[in-house]
Design an enzyme around this catalytic site. Structure first.
Site, PDB file in Angstrom:
ATOM      1  N   LYS A  66      33.227 -40.360  72.357  1.00  0.00           N
ATOM      2  CA  LYS A  66      33.279 -39.371  71.277  1.00  0.00           C
ATOM      3  C   LYS A  66      34.094 -38.121  71.603  1.00  0.00           C
ATOM      4  O   LYS A  66      33.889 -37.064  71.016  1.00  0.00           O
ATOM      5  CB  LYS A  66      31.878 -38.948  70.802  1.00  0.00           C
ATOM      6  CG  LYS A  66      30.934 -40.083  70.517  1.00  0.00           C
ATOM      7  CD  LYS A  66      31.574 -41.288  69.884  1.00  0.00           C
ATOM      8  CE  LYS A  66      32.046 -41.089  68.463  1.00  0.00           C
ATOM      9  NZ  LYS A  66      32.796 -42.289  67.985  1.00  0.00           N
ATOM     10  N   HIS A 125      35.632 -45.891  79.471  1.00  0.00           N
ATOM     11  CA  HIS A 125      34.828 -44.668  79.508  1.00  0.00           C
ATOM     12  C   HIS A 125      34.235 -44.464  80.908  1.00  0.00           C
ATOM     13  O   HIS A 125      33.402 -43.596  81.107  1.00  0.00           O
ATOM     14  CB  HIS A 125      33.653 -44.768  78.524  1.00  0.00           C
ATOM     15  CG  HIS A 125      34.024 -44.689  77.070  1.00  0.00           C
ATOM     16  ND1 HIS A 125      34.931 -43.797  76.576  1.00  0.00           N
ATOM     17  CD2 HIS A 125      33.553 -45.377  75.985  1.00  0.00           C
ATOM     18  CE1 HIS A 125      35.022 -43.943  75.257  1.00  0.00           C
ATOM     19  NE2 HIS A 125      34.204 -44.894  74.871  1.00  0.00           N
ATOM     20  N   SER A 138      28.940 -35.341  67.882  1.00  0.00           N
ATOM     21  CA  SER A 138      29.677 -36.520  67.424  1.00  0.00           C
ATOM     22  C   SER A 138      28.942 -37.800  67.857  1.00  0.00           C
ATOM     23  O   SER A 138      28.765 -38.742  67.086  1.00  0.00           O
ATOM     24  CB  SER A 138      31.094 -36.478  68.010  1.00  0.00           C
ATOM     25  OG  SER A 138      31.848 -37.568  67.563  1.00  0.00           O
TER      26      SER A 138
HETATM   27  P1  A3P Z   1      33.636 -36.134  65.015  1.00  0.00           P
HETATM   28  O1  A3P Z   1      32.446 -37.027  65.081  1.00  0.00           O
HETATM   29  O2  A3P Z   1      33.359 -34.763  65.565  1.00  0.00           O
HETATM   30  O3  A3P Z   1      34.272 -36.098  63.684  1.00  0.00           O
HETATM   31  P2  A3P Z   1      36.086 -41.294  69.864  1.00  0.00           P
HETATM   32  O4  A3P Z   1      37.386 -41.720  69.306  1.00  0.00           O
HETATM   33  O5  A3P Z   1      36.147 -40.959  71.334  1.00  0.00           O
HETATM   34  O6  A3P Z   1      34.996 -42.223  69.496  1.00  0.00           O
HETATM   35  O7  A3P Z   1      35.760 -39.880  69.206  1.00  0.00           O
HETATM   36  C1  A3P Z   1      35.472 -39.801  67.843  1.00  0.00           C
HETATM   37  C2  A3P Z   1      35.670 -38.374  67.403  1.00  0.00           C
HETATM   38  O8  A3P Z   1      37.081 -38.116  67.275  1.00  0.00           O
HETATM   39  C3  A3P Z   1      35.074 -38.133  66.021  1.00  0.00           C
HETATM   40  O9  A3P Z   1      34.732 -36.749  65.998  1.00  0.00           O
HETATM   41  C4  A3P Z   1      36.256 -38.451  65.127  1.00  0.00           C
HETATM   42  O10 A3P Z   1      36.143 -37.941  63.828  1.00  0.00           O
HETATM   43  C5  A3P Z   1      37.380 -37.802  65.911  1.00  0.00           C
HETATM   44  N1  A3P Z   1      38.705 -38.341  65.590  1.00  0.00           N
HETATM   45  C6  A3P Z   1      39.045 -39.626  65.331  1.00  0.00           C
HETATM   46  N2  A3P Z   1      40.350 -39.722  65.079  1.00  0.00           N
HETATM   47  C7  A3P Z   1      40.854 -38.471  65.182  1.00  0.00           C
HETATM   48  C8  A3P Z   1      42.171 -37.923  65.007  1.00  0.00           C
HETATM   49  N3  A3P Z   1      43.201 -38.683  64.689  1.00  0.00           N
HETATM   50  N4  A3P Z   1      42.321 -36.603  65.181  1.00  0.00           N
HETATM   51  C9  A3P Z   1      41.265 -35.805  65.529  1.00  0.00           C
HETATM   52  N5  A3P Z   1      40.006 -36.260  65.692  1.00  0.00           N
HETATM   53  C10 A3P Z   1      39.803 -37.586  65.522  1.00  0.00           C
END
Ligand code: A3P
Length: 337
Positions: free
Chosen positions: A80, A143, A173
């Site tokens: 996340k 991870h 998140s």
């Molecule tokens: P939030 O839950 O705060 O919205 P991961 O990819 O490591 O699983 O992390 C997911 C988090 O990154 C989520 O945060 C998601 O919305 C955000 N996220 C996904 N794509 C993104 C992008 N292109 N730019 C910025 N944040 C992004």
């Protein structure tokens, strides 16, 4: 069942044949300390880090079988902290000669970023038909903390890009993401209170936790061996994505040429990989499980903002987390706020 396959953020596997015999793995599981993690799922402490059963199985198989190549590019993140974004950026940057970002058939238009860059833990897990990328460079992700990576990653010339995020937003998140998945798996799932959940996060009992240990390992390594680890922060990507795209390209020895800069290639990549654009692509709006068993593609996109922690944590909870982070990072020179 205590540990659903909820956090199987990827895809499929052709590696079933290399999994350890079930009895050996069960013996290992039986020897490990267990606890309920921040969402009440059973976790095992393996070499100082917490895992659910499914991820641990893939992890041990990965450790025993993966052979790194000097040209591999390995993306490492805490769950996340922006993995989906980093995957889309690195894919777009490294494959830009093969796939122009304006191409209607660009792989990221039709495939969720996790389908293009698999996580080792799932590639080597008991999933369906995930394939080890072919060609060079191979783009891979994990991870896992540095101490649990196979020796060949440490001794080869492969490059690591590490991305972390402010722990307050990471926690929030994670809380939303896993709540959604666990409820899908079991609508009667009993969650700890948010206070208790944060308490366990601060004790390190979260997926791949303690979160600060992983961050510190890669931070220190990036200082000692900057050619081996590029250390990035989600907030810096948000702050100046153009500079960070150049940073990534320079580190990977595929710098943008002045022609590319003049043609706006970096801006195009940044825009393409933005939350607004990626989350609105049909493939990523889809609630199909697609490349990630039990996780719908759209679950990787929620708000994509800095500071959403304010909508879940009280000021005193946030301060408690900040104090822990300050104490753990003390003397490292790293600031996460
Ligand atoms: P939030 O839950 O705060 O919205 P991961 O990819 O490591 O699983 O992390 C997911 C988090 O990154 C989520 O945060 C998601 O919305 C955000 N996220 C996904 N794509 C993104 C992008 N292109 N730019 C910025 N944040 C992004």
């Amino acid at each position: 069942m205590d540990c659903p396959q909820e956090d199987l953020p990827v895809i499929h596997s052709t590696q079933r044949d290399v999994l350890p015999p079930p009895s050996e793995f069960q013996e290992l599981l039986g020897s490990l300390p267990t606890r309920k993690d921040m969402m009440n799922a059973l976790h095992y402490c393996y070499n100082g880090f917490w895992f659910c059963e499914a991820i641990l199985e893939g992890t041990t198989t990965f450790q025993q079988n993966f052979q790194a190549q000097d040209t591999d590019i390995i993306l490492v993140t805490a769950p996340k902290s922006g993995t989906t974004w980093l995957k889309s950026l690195v894919f777009s940057i490294t494959c830009r000669l093969q796939y122009k970002i304006s191409d209607k058939n660009h792989p990221l238009v039709t495939t969720n970023p996790h389908g293009l860059i698999p996580f080792f833990e799932f590639l080597y897990g008991d999933n369906k038909s995930l394939h080890m990328p072919v060609g060079k460079p191979r783009l891979l992700a994990t991870h896992l903390p540095y101490t649990l990576l196979p020796e060949s990653i440490k001794t080869s010339k492969c490059k690591i890009i590490y991305l972390c995020r402010n722990p307050r937003d990471t926690f929030v998140s994670m809380w939303h993401f896993r709540k959604k998945i666990l409820l899908k798996f079991d609508p009667s799932w009993q969650f700890p209170s948010i206070e208790e959940s944060l308490e366990r996060f601060c004790e390190g009992v979260s997926k791949y936790g303690p979160f600060w240990e992983q961050i510190l390992q890669f931070w220190k390594l990036s200082k000692e061996s900057p050619e081996k680890v590029l250390f990035l922060k989600y907030e810096d990507l948000k702050g100046d994505i153009i500079a960070q795209c150049k940073n990534i390209a320079d580190y990977l020895n595929c710098s943008f040429s002045s022609e590319e800069e003049n043609e706006g290639v970096i801006e195009d990549i940044a825009k393409f990989c933005s939350f607004e654009h990626l989350s609105n692509l049909e493939v990523n709006k889809s609630n199909e499980e697609g490349n990630v068993p039990l996780i719908e593609n759209n679950m990787f996109f929620r708000k994509g903002e800095i500071g959403d922690w304010k909508n879940l944590l009280t000021t005193s909870m946030a301060e408690k987390l900040d104090q822990l982070v300050e104490q753990k990072l003390h003397g490292s020179g790293l600031k996460l706020n």
